[in-house]
Design a protein around this motif. Sequence first.
Motif, PDB file in Angstrom:
ATOM      1  N   LEU B 138       5.041  71.339  58.486  1.00 55.14           N
ATOM      2  CA  LEU B 138       5.590  71.744  59.784  1.00 55.14           C
ATOM      3  C   LEU B 138       6.673  72.773  59.492  1.00 55.14           C
ATOM      4  CD1 LEU B 138       6.162  68.514  61.917  1.00 55.14           C
ATOM      5  CD2 LEU B 138       4.887  70.534  62.617  1.00 55.14           C
ATOM      6  N   TYR B 139       6.312  74.033  59.549  1.00 56.73           N
ATOM      7  CA  TYR B 139       7.304  75.087  59.337  1.00 56.73           C
ATOM      8  C   TYR B 139       8.048  75.327  60.637  1.00 56.73           C
ATOM      9  CZ  TYR B 139       4.853  76.223  55.015  1.00 56.73           C
ATOM     10  OH  TYR B 139       4.294  76.152  53.768  1.00 56.73           O
ATOM     11  N   LEU B 140       9.263  75.820  60.508  1.00 51.57           N
ATOM     12  CA  LEU B 140       9.985  76.219  61.720  1.00 51.57           C
ATOM     13  C   LEU B 140       9.381  77.520  62.206  1.00 51.57           C
ATOM     14  CD1 LEU B 140      13.690  75.554  60.797  1.00 51.57           C
ATOM     15  CD2 LEU B 140      12.363  74.453  62.574  1.00 51.57           C
ATOM     16  N   ARG B 141       8.983  77.552  63.458  1.00 54.86           N
ATOM     17  CA  ARG B 141       8.349  78.753  63.985  1.00 54.86           C
ATOM     18  C   ARG B 141       9.020  79.177  65.270  1.00 54.86           C
ATOM     19  NH1 ARG B 141       1.870  77.506  63.411  1.00 54.86           N
ATOM     20  NH2 ARG B 141       1.564  78.606  61.452  1.00 54.86           N
ATOM     21  N   HIS B 142       9.163  80.468  65.433  1.00 52.26           N
ATOM     22  CA  HIS B 142       9.598  80.997  66.723  1.00 52.26           C
ATOM     23  C   HIS B 142       8.535  80.663  67.762  1.00 52.26           C
ATOM     24  CE1 HIS B 142      10.344  84.071  69.826  1.00 52.26           C
ATOM     25  NE2 HIS B 142      11.602  83.959  69.443  1.00 52.26           N
ATOM     26  N   LYS B 143       8.939  80.523  69.012  1.00 51.25           N
ATOM     27  CA  LYS B 143       7.985  80.092  70.044  1.00 51.25           C
ATOM     28  C   LYS B 143       6.816  81.068  70.195  1.00 51.25           C
ATOM     29  CE  LYS B 143      11.117  81.836  73.594  1.00 51.25           C
ATOM     30  NZ  LYS B 143      11.947  81.527  74.746  1.00 51.25           N
ATOM     31  N   TYR B 144       7.012  82.334  69.798  1.00 48.75           N
ATOM     32  CA  TYR B 144       5.906  83.296  69.938  1.00 48.75           C
ATOM     33  C   TYR B 144       5.228  83.611  68.607  1.00 48.75           C
ATOM     34  CZ  TYR B 144       8.125  83.740  74.462  1.00 48.75           C
ATOM     35  OH  TYR B 144       8.675  83.452  75.684  1.00 48.75           O
ATOM     36  N   GLU B 145       5.506  82.825  67.593  1.00 49.04           N
ATOM     37  CA  GLU B 145       4.805  82.988  66.318  1.00 49.04           C
ATOM     38  C   GLU B 145       3.545  82.122  66.379  1.00 49.04           C
ATOM     39  OE1 GLU B 145       7.333  81.890  63.075  1.00 49.04           O
ATOM     40  OE2 GLU B 145       5.794  82.292  61.556  1.00 49.04           O
ATOM     41  N   ALA B 146       2.478  82.593  65.780  1.00 50.88           N
ATOM     42  CA  ALA B 146       1.230  81.818  65.687  1.00 50.88           C
ATOM     43  C   ALA B 146       0.740  81.353  67.060  1.00 50.88           C
ATOM     44  CB  ALA B 146       1.418  80.627  64.749  1.00 50.88           C
ATOM     45  N   THR B 147       0.581  82.287  67.975  1.00 46.89           N
ATOM     46  CA  THR B 147       0.151  81.921  69.329  1.00 46.89           C
ATOM     47  C   THR B 147      -1.298  81.432  69.352  1.00 46.89           C
ATOM     48  OG1 THR B 147      -0.255  84.262  69.700  1.00 46.89           O
ATOM     49  CG2 THR B 147       1.768  83.349  70.637  1.00 46.89           C
ATOM     50  N   LEU B 148      -2.090  81.841  68.381  1.00 42.85           N
ATOM     51  CA  LEU B 148      -3.475  81.330  68.346  1.00 42.85           C
ATOM     52  C   LEU B 148      -3.446  79.815  68.147  1.00 42.85           C
ATOM     53  CD1 LEU B 148      -6.530  81.802  68.367  1.00 42.85           C
ATOM     54  CD2 LEU B 148      -6.421  82.304  65.923  1.00 42.85           C
ATOM     55  N   THR B 149      -2.520  79.359  67.326  1.00 48.40           N
ATOM     56  CA  THR B 149      -2.377  77.919  67.113  1.00 48.40           C
ATOM     57  C   THR B 149      -1.848  77.231  68.372  1.00 48.40           C
ATOM     58  OG1 THR B 149      -1.954  78.283  64.771  1.00 48.40           O
ATOM     59  CG2 THR B 149      -1.291  76.154  65.668  1.00 48.40           C
ATOM     60  N   GLU B 275      16.682  75.590  59.092  1.00 49.02           N
ATOM     61  CA  GLU B 275      17.014  77.005  59.230  1.00 49.02           C
ATOM     62  C   GLU B 275      16.621  77.469  60.636  1.00 49.02           C
ATOM     63  OE1 GLU B 275      15.342  79.322  56.070  1.00 49.02           O
ATOM     64  OE2 GLU B 275      15.792  77.762  54.608  1.00 49.02           O
ATOM     65  N   THR B 276      16.824  78.738  60.900  1.00 48.85           N
ATOM     66  CA  THR B 276      16.437  79.278  62.216  1.00 48.85           C
ATOM     67  C   THR B 276      15.197  80.147  62.040  1.00 48.85           C
ATOM     68  OG1 THR B 276      18.778  79.382  62.706  1.00 48.85           O
ATOM     69  CG2 THR B 276      17.310  80.569  64.204  1.00 48.85           C
ATOM     70  N   PRO B 277      14.189  79.966  62.907  1.00 53.41           N
ATOM     71  CA  PRO B 277      13.012  80.825  62.756  1.00 53.41           C
ATOM     72  C   PRO B 277      13.330  82.280  63.073  1.00 53.41           C
ATOM     73  CG  PRO B 277      12.789  79.379  64.669  1.00 53.41           C
ATOM     74  CD  PRO B 277      14.056  79.001  63.986  1.00 53.41           C
ATOM     75  N   LEU B 278      12.581  83.174  62.445  1.00 54.53           N
ATOM     76  CA  LEU B 278      12.799  84.599  62.669  1.00 54.53           C
ATOM     77  C   LEU B 278      12.294  84.990  64.061  1.00 54.53           C
ATOM     78  CD1 LEU B 278      11.494  85.864  59.215  1.00 54.53           C
ATOM     79  CD2 LEU B 278      13.867  85.460  59.891  1.00 54.53           C
ATOM     80  N   THR B 373       7.665  80.761  79.316  1.00 56.88           N
ATOM     81  CA  THR B 373       8.633  80.183  78.372  1.00 56.88           C
ATOM     82  C   THR B 373       9.741  81.154  77.972  1.00 56.88           C
ATOM     83  OG1 THR B 373       7.262  80.817  76.482  1.00 56.88           O
ATOM     84  CG2 THR B 373       6.908  78.607  77.378  1.00 56.88           C
ATOM     85  N   GLU B 374       9.784  82.334  78.601  1.00 57.78           N
ATOM     86  CA  GLU B 374      10.728  83.345  78.098  1.00 57.78           C
ATOM     87  C   GLU B 374      12.186  82.886  78.163  1.00 57.78           C
ATOM     88  OE1 GLU B 374      10.028  86.995  80.170  1.00 57.78           O
ATOM     89  OE2 GLU B 374       9.950  86.009  82.122  1.00 57.78           O
ATOM     90  N   ARG B 375      12.513  82.032  79.102  1.00 58.53           N
ATOM     91  CA  ARG B 375      13.906  81.562  79.182  1.00 58.53           C
ATOM     92  C   ARG B 375      14.092  80.200  78.517  1.00 58.53           C
ATOM     93  NH1 ARG B 375      16.600  84.559  83.483  1.00 58.53           N
ATOM     94  NH2 ARG B 375      15.060  86.014  84.251  1.00 58.53           N
ATOM     95  N   MET B 376      13.052  79.733  77.885  1.00 58.53           N
ATOM     96  CA  MET B 376      13.126  78.379  77.299  1.00 58.53           C
ATOM     97  C   MET B 376      13.610  78.422  75.851  1.00 58.53           C
ATOM     98  SD  MET B 376       9.674  76.415  78.491  1.00 58.53           S
ATOM     99  CE  MET B 376       9.186  76.278  80.202  1.00 58.53           C
ATOM    100  N   SER B 377      14.254  77.339  75.444  1.00 62.01           N
ATOM    101  CA  SER B 377      14.601  77.183  74.037  1.00 62.01           C
ATOM    102  C   SER B 377      13.318  76.833  73.282  1.00 62.01           C
ATOM    103  CB  SER B 377      15.604  76.042  73.876  1.00 62.01           C
ATOM    104  OG  SER B 377      14.969  74.811  74.214  1.00 62.01           O
ATOM    105  N   LEU B 378      13.425  76.830  71.967  1.00 59.63           N
ATOM    106  CA  LEU B 378      12.275  76.468  71.131  1.00 59.63           C
ATOM    107  C   LEU B 378      11.780  75.064  71.485  1.00 59.63           C
ATOM    108  CD1 LEU B 378      10.400  76.990  68.750  1.00 59.63           C
ATOM    109  CD2 LEU B 378      12.221  76.277  67.216  1.00 59.63           C
ATOM    110  N   GLN B 379      12.735  74.159  71.660  1.00 62.25           N
ATOM    111  CA  GLN B 379      12.359  72.772  71.959  1.00 62.25           C
ATOM    112  C   GLN B 379      11.691  72.654  73.329  1.00 62.25           C
ATOM    113  OE1 GLN B 379      15.646  69.952  72.189  1.00 62.25           O
ATOM    114  NE2 GLN B 379      14.342  68.862  73.628  1.00 62.25           N
ATOM    115  N   GLN B 380      12.203  73.386  74.293  1.00 66.07           N
ATOM    116  CA  GLN B 380      11.584  73.362  75.627  1.00 66.07           C
ATOM    117  C   GLN B 380      10.176  73.961  75.589  1.00 66.07           C
ATOM    118  OE1 GLN B 380      14.762  75.499  77.501  1.00 66.07           O
ATOM    119  NE2 GLN B 380      15.571  73.677  78.527  1.00 66.07           N
ATOM    120  N   ALA B 381      10.024  75.025  74.800  1.00 67.06           N
ATOM    121  CA  ALA B 381       8.692  75.637  74.678  1.00 67.06           C
ATOM    122  C   ALA B 381       7.721  74.662  74.012  1.00 67.06           C
ATOM    123  CB  ALA B 381       8.777  76.932  73.876  1.00 67.06           C
TER     124      ALA B 381
END
Lengths: 121, 404
Positions: B138-149, B275-278, B373-381
Amino acid sequence: MSRILVVDDEEHIRLLYSEELKEAGYEVITADSGYKLLERIEEEKPDLVVLDIKMVDYNGLDLLQDIRNRFYDLPVILSTAYDTFKEDMKSIAADFYVVKSFDLTELKKKIAMALETRLPT
Amino acid sequence: MPFYEENPKDIKQADLVVAVPSYNEAESIGHTVEQCSKGIKQHFSYLSSVLINCDNHSTDKTRDTFFSAPVDVPRIYLSTQPGEIGKGSNLRNLFVKARDLQAKVVVVIEADIKNVSPHWIRNLAEPVLKGAGYVCPLYLRHKYEATLTSSLVYPLMRCLYGRRVRQPNVGDFGFTGRLLDSFLDSPLWTESVRMYGVDIWMTTVALNSRLPICQAVMGAPKIHRMKDPYAHLSVMFQQVVRTIFDQMSIYSNFWLQVKWSKPTSLFGTDSHEMETPLPVEVNVSQLHERFLQGFETYSGIWERVYDQTICPKIQEIRGLGLQHFSFPTQTWAKILFDTAKAYQSLGEGERVSLLDSLLPLYLGKVLSFVKKTERMSLQQAEEYIENECTVFEENKPYLAKIWE
């Protein structure tokens, strides 16, 4: 009849959950802490655990990891007064979570879903 | 058997195999191998271990760099024949070799990860030693990373096989040697599996093995060498989705019995600071444009393939415009279910067109996700994605009905 283990250190919650879940047709057993919880699960073989996250002596999220590691498919529903626990990644090892309330509609719905979840063995 | 093997220390048995698949990775493989070696030494010095580079006959001195890296774990180099590329081909050679070595645990780490660290080896191998059959990171991912997944692979796989594996095709894994036979005996070994499809193929085989699945919290993002995410989108999309659909046919007896879903166990929740995702930039206008372009080319296919309620719905979505764009999850789930069903009865050429026709709809779904999800945090997304998965699960009876 499905057997549900309610783990909560607040007596009124244990009483409320017991009464309502019994009325809903479940057999209910309770524990007032996480002490020897795994042994208790081993002995009593519940079909589902409702687990309080914040107990005075125990962290429910840590107990959840222990349960999941030893009883891989045992359904666990986290019960909490606040939903800030979701910031902790450990919570994803739970089947579901509910915010504590005197209205147990949501809890009963999640219990029914967890019990009817089916994976081939 | 692999086309080519170098085993300078003549290693015949290893409890732990750490493998690095590669194709022209001379620039990065040295660092990766060093970190893997440190991980083995720090955490598993009590096990017999070997590092394997399974390569696609690279022409850039990947092999030389692998052997010259300053590490003290024995090494084996395997290669496919010249011209045979694809991670899947490399992993197949690995499976054969790991079985020969009677490996108890196998870890796969991609060669081009910039920030790989020794504890990653521990996180992927230790759960297996404690009884897990298959470990996904489980890598830390930005909410818009790996959208296919997020938009397709995770909800569909979870709904099919009933296990909540959040990053099932991430590329790095740990697994028990007991799975090697399952991998090698799997009836499906297609061109897609030899290429990008291999990661999701492995996870699907593991999910069907009934062995316990664990997710390892890595506490960090996975930082690759810089790539253009859209450069191979069409090819990757085809291969990943095709692999899922091919395996749906093989494993239908399993997934038709599955109702709702269950979590996995977790590992590594306490070990490291997060860490924080890029950040990931998304071009919403481009996504919208590609969604709209789909109507010109693929309307005919959509009308033939989808349930009669779907096409009017897609037209409705088209009419919303970019500002109010929204793609309902139930519509998306039914589109995927109908496509999966149609795929089974088509010939090769038609399958390519079918999956090409799905791509603009997928991009529309991604656009909808970004806007919601643009105004959402990572956790909310993440919670938003979990809710989407529930919609897939609620609609599974529709899939079962059209399948049978």
